[in-house]
Design an enzyme around this catalytic site. Structure first.
Site, PDB file in Angstrom:
ATOM      1  N   SER A  60      50.257  47.813  42.572  1.00  0.00           N
ATOM      2  CA  SER A  60      49.351  48.173  41.478  1.00  0.00           C
ATOM      3  C   SER A  60      49.848  49.716  41.385  1.00  0.00           C
ATOM      4  O   SER A  60      49.727  50.556  42.078  1.00  0.00           O
ATOM      5  CB  SER A  60      48.037  48.513  42.000  1.00  0.00           C
ATOM      6  OG  SER A  60      47.142  49.378  41.239  1.00  0.00           O
ATOM      7  N   HIS A  88      51.986  45.204  39.352  1.00  0.00           N
ATOM      8  CA  HIS A  88      50.409  45.234  38.500  1.00  0.00           C
ATOM      9  C   HIS A  88      50.131  46.531  37.852  1.00  0.00           C
ATOM     10  O   HIS A  88      50.085  47.456  38.375  1.00  0.00           O
ATOM     11  CB  HIS A  88      49.414  44.922  40.025  1.00  0.00           C
ATOM     12  CG  HIS A  88      48.086  44.733  39.371  1.00  0.00           C
ATOM     13  ND1 HIS A  88      47.810  43.229  39.258  1.00  0.00           N
ATOM     14  CD2 HIS A  88      47.003  45.438  39.499  1.00  0.00           C
ATOM     15  CE1 HIS A  88      46.398  43.428  39.168  1.00  0.00           C
ATOM     16  NE2 HIS A  88      45.959  44.641  39.370  1.00  0.00           N
ATOM     17  N   ASP A 108      47.230  48.054  35.612  1.00  0.00           N
ATOM     18  CA  ASP A 108      45.655  48.126  35.728  1.00  0.00           C
ATOM     19  C   ASP A 108      45.456  49.062  34.314  1.00  0.00           C
ATOM     20  O   ASP A 108      45.533  50.226  34.405  1.00  0.00           O
ATOM     21  CB  ASP A 108      45.009  48.968  36.839  1.00  0.00           C
ATOM     22  CG  ASP A 108      45.209  47.846  38.098  1.00  0.00           C
ATOM     23  OD1 ASP A 108      44.800  46.976  38.008  1.00  0.00           O
ATOM     24  OD2 ASP A 108      45.709  48.535  39.117  1.00  0.00           O
ATOM     25  N   MET A 167      42.455  50.195  32.041  1.00  0.00           N
ATOM     26  CA  MET A 167      40.755  50.638  32.085  1.00  0.00           C
ATOM     27  C   MET A 167      40.269  51.184  30.534  1.00  0.00           C
ATOM     28  O   MET A 167      41.112  52.299  30.416  1.00  0.00           O
ATOM     29  CB  MET A 167      40.763  51.109  33.433  1.00  0.00           C
ATOM     30  CG  MET A 167      40.886  50.754  34.514  1.00  0.00           C
ATOM     31  SD  MET A 167      40.511  51.619  36.009  1.00  0.00           S
ATOM     32  CE  MET A 167      41.391  50.829  37.415  1.00  0.00           C
ATOM     33  N   HIS A 212      46.641  43.487  34.143  1.00  0.00           N
ATOM     34  CA  HIS A 212      45.224  43.343  34.381  1.00  0.00           C
ATOM     35  C   HIS A 212      44.195  44.074  33.739  1.00  0.00           C
ATOM     36  O   HIS A 212      44.228  45.376  33.383  1.00  0.00           O
ATOM     37  CB  HIS A 212      44.979  43.709  36.114  1.00  0.00           C
ATOM     38  CG  HIS A 212      43.528  43.656  36.481  1.00  0.00           C
ATOM     39  ND1 HIS A 212      43.010  44.201  37.731  1.00  0.00           N
ATOM     40  CD2 HIS A 212      42.476  42.998  35.968  1.00  0.00           C
ATOM     41  CE1 HIS A 212      41.895  43.889  37.768  1.00  0.00           C
ATOM     42  NE2 HIS A 212      41.152  43.102  36.800  1.00  0.00           N
ATOM     43  N   MET A 236      41.084  45.511  32.403  1.00  0.00           N
ATOM     44  CA  MET A 236      39.593  45.723  32.495  1.00  0.00           C
ATOM     45  C   MET A 236      39.077  46.556  31.427  1.00  0.00           C
ATOM     46  O   MET A 236      38.534  47.588  31.427  1.00  0.00           O
ATOM     47  CB  MET A 236      39.660  46.821  33.805  1.00  0.00           C
ATOM     48  CG  MET A 236      39.930  45.990  35.093  1.00  0.00           C
ATOM     49  SD  MET A 236      40.438  46.853  36.606  1.00  0.00           S
ATOM     50  CE  MET A 236      42.087  47.144  36.300  1.00  0.00           C
ATOM     51  N   MET A 255      38.487  39.675  42.387  1.00  0.00           N
ATOM     52  CA  MET A 255      38.583  40.910  42.737  1.00  0.00           C
ATOM     53  C   MET A 255      37.806  41.077  44.198  1.00  0.00           C
ATOM     54  O   MET A 255      36.546  40.685  44.496  1.00  0.00           O
ATOM     55  CB  MET A 255      37.836  41.841  41.606  1.00  0.00           C
ATOM     56  CG  MET A 255      38.228  41.887  40.340  1.00  0.00           C
ATOM     57  SD  MET A 255      39.680  42.604  40.609  1.00  0.00           S
ATOM     58  CE  MET A 255      39.480  44.371  41.233  1.00  0.00           C
ATOM     59  N   ASP A 270      42.935  41.424  44.504  1.00  0.00           N
ATOM     60  CA  ASP A 270      42.938  42.737  44.215  1.00  0.00           C
ATOM     61  C   ASP A 270      41.860  43.574  44.745  1.00  0.00           C
ATOM     62  O   ASP A 270      40.661  43.308  44.548  1.00  0.00           O
ATOM     63  CB  ASP A 270      43.034  42.535  42.565  1.00  0.00           C
ATOM     64  CG  ASP A 270      43.312  44.164  42.133  1.00  0.00           C
ATOM     65  OD1 ASP A 270      43.634  44.939  42.791  1.00  0.00           O
ATOM     66  OD2 ASP A 270      43.203  44.039  40.956  1.00  0.00           O
TER      67      ASP A 270
HETATM   68  C1  DX5 Z   1      40.928  48.311  40.933  1.00  0.00           C
HETATM   69  C2  DX5 Z   1      42.296  47.948  40.523  1.00  0.00           C
HETATM   70  C3  DX5 Z   1      43.255  47.482  41.575  1.00  0.00           C
HETATM   71  C4  DX5 Z   1      43.591  48.963  42.360  1.00  0.00           C
HETATM   72  C5  DX5 Z   1      43.554  48.571  43.683  1.00  0.00           C
HETATM   73  O1  DX5 Z   1      40.102  48.337  39.896  1.00  0.00           O
HETATM   74  O2  DX5 Z   1      42.064  46.723  39.748  1.00  0.00           O
HETATM   75  O3  DX5 Z   1      44.562  47.039  41.101  1.00  0.00           O
HETATM   76  O4  DX5 Z   1      44.695  49.551  41.871  1.00  0.00           O
HETATM   77  O5  DX5 Z   1      43.808  49.480  44.714  1.00  0.00           O
HETATM   78  P1  DX5 Z   1      43.705  49.372  46.227  1.00  0.00           P
HETATM   79  O6  DX5 Z   1      44.844  48.515  46.616  1.00  0.00           O
HETATM   80  O7  DX5 Z   1      44.118  50.972  46.873  1.00  0.00           O
HETATM   81  O8  DX5 Z   1      42.383  49.033  46.621  1.00  0.00           O
HETATM   82 ZN    ZN Z   2      44.078  45.504  39.449  1.00  0.00          ZN
END
Ligand code: DX5
Ligand code: ZN
Length: 221
Positions: free
Chosen positions: A6, A31, A33, A35, A64, A66, A135, A173
């Site tokens: 990620s 990956h 993320d 947000m 991903h 979010m 998740m 994840d």
């Molecule tokens: C959290 C993200 C993850 C995050 C995971 O909302 O979707 O992808 O980066 O991070 P770690 O591996 O540190 O839990």
């Molecule tokens: Zn993620």
């Protein structure tokens, strides 16, 4: 095992250097993320940054989302170069429509469920997805602890796909570390997302090797 590091825990002032290091250490997926400060409390990156990442790497871009109303942004992220677009089941009341839209763009469609969302929420669309993202933390931040209860859901998802002869991949994840990777894989996961465990201490190569060592060790037992 497939690792999807990620980018959230990478060095945002030097993304290219970190991405090259992942490539040099046998990583095939990245990956990303996204947000929006609405579906989750944090804000990260959008299609503009994704497009810049696409220009410097051939890694499979596992995006991903979010974000609320993901349907509104599918085209933007597909055009920016996503290979997989995963939307949250909780963020869209027309999951079937949005997942179909992603597939029409010629890319893989994923759906994600939060720790509090039961697996049955995705039962009706399981036939059309390429990936189910479970998740194992509440989305929004890196560095949180793995929620043990997720193992049950991973196992159930694997059972569901076997029983219905489906071929979607199961990705997990949140809170994944070398030390818990084997039990997540044994529960039925195919892809592990890891942020802090990959970029911790800035020693990406050593951190990836640790994952490989743990999985190898477990398969010998
Ligand atoms: C959290 C993200 C993850 C995050 C995971 O909302 O979707 O992808 O980066 O991070 P770690 O591996 O540190 O839990
Ligand atoms: Zn993620």
């Amino acid at each position: 095992m497939k690792l999807s590091p990620s980018l959230l825990s990478a060095n945002f002032a030097n993304l290219e250097r970190d991405i090259k290091e992942l490539e040099n250490n046998g990583i095939e997926m990245l990956h990303v993320d996204v947000m929006d400060g609405h579906f989750v409390p944090n804000i990260t990156i959008g299609p503009v940054v994704l497009q810049s990442i696409r220009k410097i790497t051939d890694l499979e871009l596992d995006v991903h989302l979010m974000i609320s109303n993901p349907g509104q942004y599918i085209k933007a992220f597909a055009d920016a170069g996503a290979d997989i677009l995963t939307i949250h089941s909780e963020a869209d009341i027309h999951l079937h429509r949005t997942l179909s839209m992603i597939k029409e763009m010629g890319i893989k469609a994923g759906v994600s469920i939060n720790p509090s969302t039961p697996l049955f929420m995705v039962e009706e669309i399981a036939e059309i997805i390429d990936l189910l993202l479970i998740m194992s933390v509440n989305p929004g931040f890196g560095g949180q602890s793995f929620i043990e209860k997720s193992l049950e859901k991973i196992y159930k998802a694997d059972q569901m796909r076997k029983n219905r002869k489906l071929d979607f991949l199961i990705e997990v994840d949140g809170g994944i570390k070398p030390s818990n990777s084997s039990k997540v894989l044994n529960a039925g996961a195919d892809i592990l997302v890891a942020g802090s465990a990959i970029f911790k201490g800035r020693n990406i190569c050593e951190n990836i090797n640790l994952f490989n060592d743990f999985v190898k060790m477990d398969s010998k037992q």
